[in-house]
Motif scaffolding. Structure first.
Motif: not given
Length: 110
Positions: A63-68, A83-92, A94-107
């Motif tokens: 939701s622009y201009p808020n972080p994803n 469950m956990q939550t996190y945010e990433r800055e909204y940029t061009i 990451t606008a579609g979200c999919s490029s902002g998913f983290i790689t999970v650390s199984w630890d």
């Protein structure tokens, strides 16, 4: 020009509604829920990762201009373990979200 303002306003409203829906649904995620219950509540995840019997489902709201905003739900043998939550800055990029998913650390899995 007036039509451009109307379109912009509608996009903002839709973005805010999506943000609200993700947050509202995430509040109802509970340890022990089955993957079917999670799917019914949150819908299909935008990203799934696997490691043995462990899964990580990730959801995003942009939701622009808020972080994803992201929700990461951990599952083991088909049941929610955390469950956990996190945010990433909204940029061009990451606008579609999919490029902002983290790689999970199984630890970090609960």
């Amino acid at each position: 020009m007036k039509n451009l303002y109307v379109i912009f306003f509608i996009v903002i409203l839709i973005s805010c509604a999506a943000q609200s829906e993700l947050s509202t649904n995430a509040v109802n995620v509970r340890v022990g829920m089955t993957d079917s219950e999670l799917m019914a509540l949150m819908g299909a995840p935008g990203n799934r990762q696997f490691s043995g019997e462990n899964e990580a489902w990730q959801y995003c709201s942009s939701s622009y201009p808020n972080p994803n905003s992201y929700v990461l739900v951990w599952l083991k043998q088909g049941a929610v373990t955390g469950m956990q939550t996190y945010e990433r800055e909204y940029t061009i990029s990451t606008a579609g979200c999919s490029s902002g998913f983290i790689t999970v650390s199984w630890d970090e899995a609960p």
